[in-house]
Design a protein around this motif. Structure first.
Motif, PDB file in Angstrom:
ATOM      1  N   GLN A   1     -63.393  42.347   8.830  1.00 14.70           N
ATOM      2  CA  GLN A   1     -64.513  43.164   9.618  1.00 14.70           C
ATOM      3  C   GLN A   1     -65.926  42.922   8.717  1.00 14.70           C
ATOM      4  N   HIS A   2     -66.042  43.179   7.524  1.00 10.99           N
ATOM      5  CA  HIS A   2     -67.102  43.337   6.902  1.00 10.99           C
ATOM      6  C   HIS A   2     -67.360  42.137   5.730  1.00 10.99           C
TER       7      HIS A   2
ATOM      8  N   THR B   1     -67.528  48.701   1.077  1.00 15.41           N
ATOM      9  CA  THR B   1     -66.441  47.608   0.938  1.00 15.41           C
ATOM     10  C   THR B   1     -66.658  46.501   0.006  1.00 15.41           C
TER      11      THR B   1
ATOM     12  N   VAL C   1     -72.016  48.272   3.841  1.00 16.52           N
ATOM     13  CA  VAL C   1     -71.457  47.173   3.348  1.00 16.52           C
ATOM     14  C   VAL C   1     -71.271  47.563   1.863  1.00 16.52           C
TER      15      VAL C   1
END
Length: 333
Positions: free
Chosen positions: A94-95, A22, A19
């Motif tokens: 997505q994240h 991002t 994580v």
């Protein structure tokens, strides 16, 4: 216990790294970011007329030097373009939730540590860092691996380490472990606290004894071990890395016993073989030998006390959830 701690630390670093990579991108797409300002055609001051009025029949020519970073094309498939905005949107989808939670959790842990007057000393951080570095050639090599494989800079590794240590202090502060319990655990598990020898090995795996002897002959003639491993080794997992097996505990049960016994008697840069192993015949070379001295005395007692407390406490995720509730941490969108 030592192996467990190292494994746990590496797993945490890998999970957080997913994580962290991002975060910068996701922040760009949060509401309020200047990249999402109104992009309607501007008007002349006070005129109410579009600056582009009268030019609608002309093709739009975009000066690349005036494109915002958000509009930058980062890939093409035929005539289709993928912009940085497309990438950010997909990463957020997505994240985004995981990254947002990570940011919020770090904030509430800092608040709780401040309220409870908890901190991490340089000595505590150095001791924990030393555990992570065990098994690597050097501290620089450790950071190089973190950067190349996980995308984490030295600063990110140290910040994540500090966060984890703070969270652990918060978790175990209310867990009661007596000195007698700690002493009994140490007495009952002496194998966990012995000195440890690790062997850094390269190998070349062949199908037959004849092939292994041929490789040995080439090595005695001065051929490079790593190059021969890439050329002749049938182990697809290590061939491209020059046959590097990394650091292996001298008594590791997952490796061939004869091979490790032979390796333990080698001098640095010395080679041996053929050795029959699962899948063929091995030629090995010892790159280095590392000896890790176990903890003793008060440091050992403190380390075991901490580990026992962590095993009895609620999971770190549950503690994080409780802190988010305590500090009214909520998503606004």
């Amino acid at each position: 216990m030592k192996k467990y701690e190292v494994l746990k630390a590496v797993v945490i670093l890998q999970a957080v790294c997913m994580v962290v990579l991002t975060v910068v991108v996701v922040i760009k797409v949060f509401p309020g970011n200047d990249r999402f300002q109104d992009r309607r055609p501007q008007t002349n001051a006070g005129s109410g007329e579009d600056l582009d009025q009268g030019k609608t029949d002309q093709p739009l020519i975009v000066d690349p030097s005036k494109q915002t970073d958000h509009e930058r094309v980062i890939a093409k498939i035929g005539q289709e373009s993928i912009t940085l905005a497309d990438l950010e949107k997909e990463l957020y989808k997505q994240h985004g939730a995981a990254v947002l939670r990570t940011i919020m959790v770090h904030k509430v842990v800092e608040l709780e540590a401040e309220a409870s007057e908890l901190s991490i000393s340089a000595e505590e951080q150095d001791r924990e860092l030393a555990k992570l570095i065990e098994g690597y050639e050097s501290e620089d090599h450790f950071y190089e691996v973190m950067q190349n494989q996980l995308g984490m800079t030295k600063e990110q590794v140290l910040e994540d380490l500090r966060y984890r240590l703070l969270l652990e202090k918060i978790v175990i502060r209310s867990i009661s472990i007596s000195d007698d319990e700690v002493s009994r655990y140490i007495a009952d598990h002496p194998e966990e606290f012995e000195d440890r020898v690790q062997l850094h090995l390269q190998w070349i795996l062949t199908d037959t004894v004849k092939e292994a002897n041929s490789v040995l002959q080439l090595l005695t003639e001065g051929e490079d071990f790593a190059l021969l491993a890439k050329t002749y080794s049938i182990d697809s997992f290590t061939a491209d890395a020059g046959g590097d097996l990394g650091l292996i505990d001298e008594d590791d049960p997952f490796y061939n016993r004869e091979m490790l016994n032979t390796a333990s008697r080698l001098q640095i840069a010395e080679m041996a073989g053929p050795i029959q192993v699962d899948g063929g015949y091995a030629v090995i070379q010892l790159i280095e030998r590392q000896i890790t001295t176990s903890m003793t005395g008060r440091r050992l007692h403190e380390a075991v006390h901490k580990q026992m407390a962590l095993e009895r406490a609620d999971s770190l995720t549950e503690i994080e959830d409780e802190l988010l509730v305590k500090y009214d941490a909520i998503k606004t969108e």
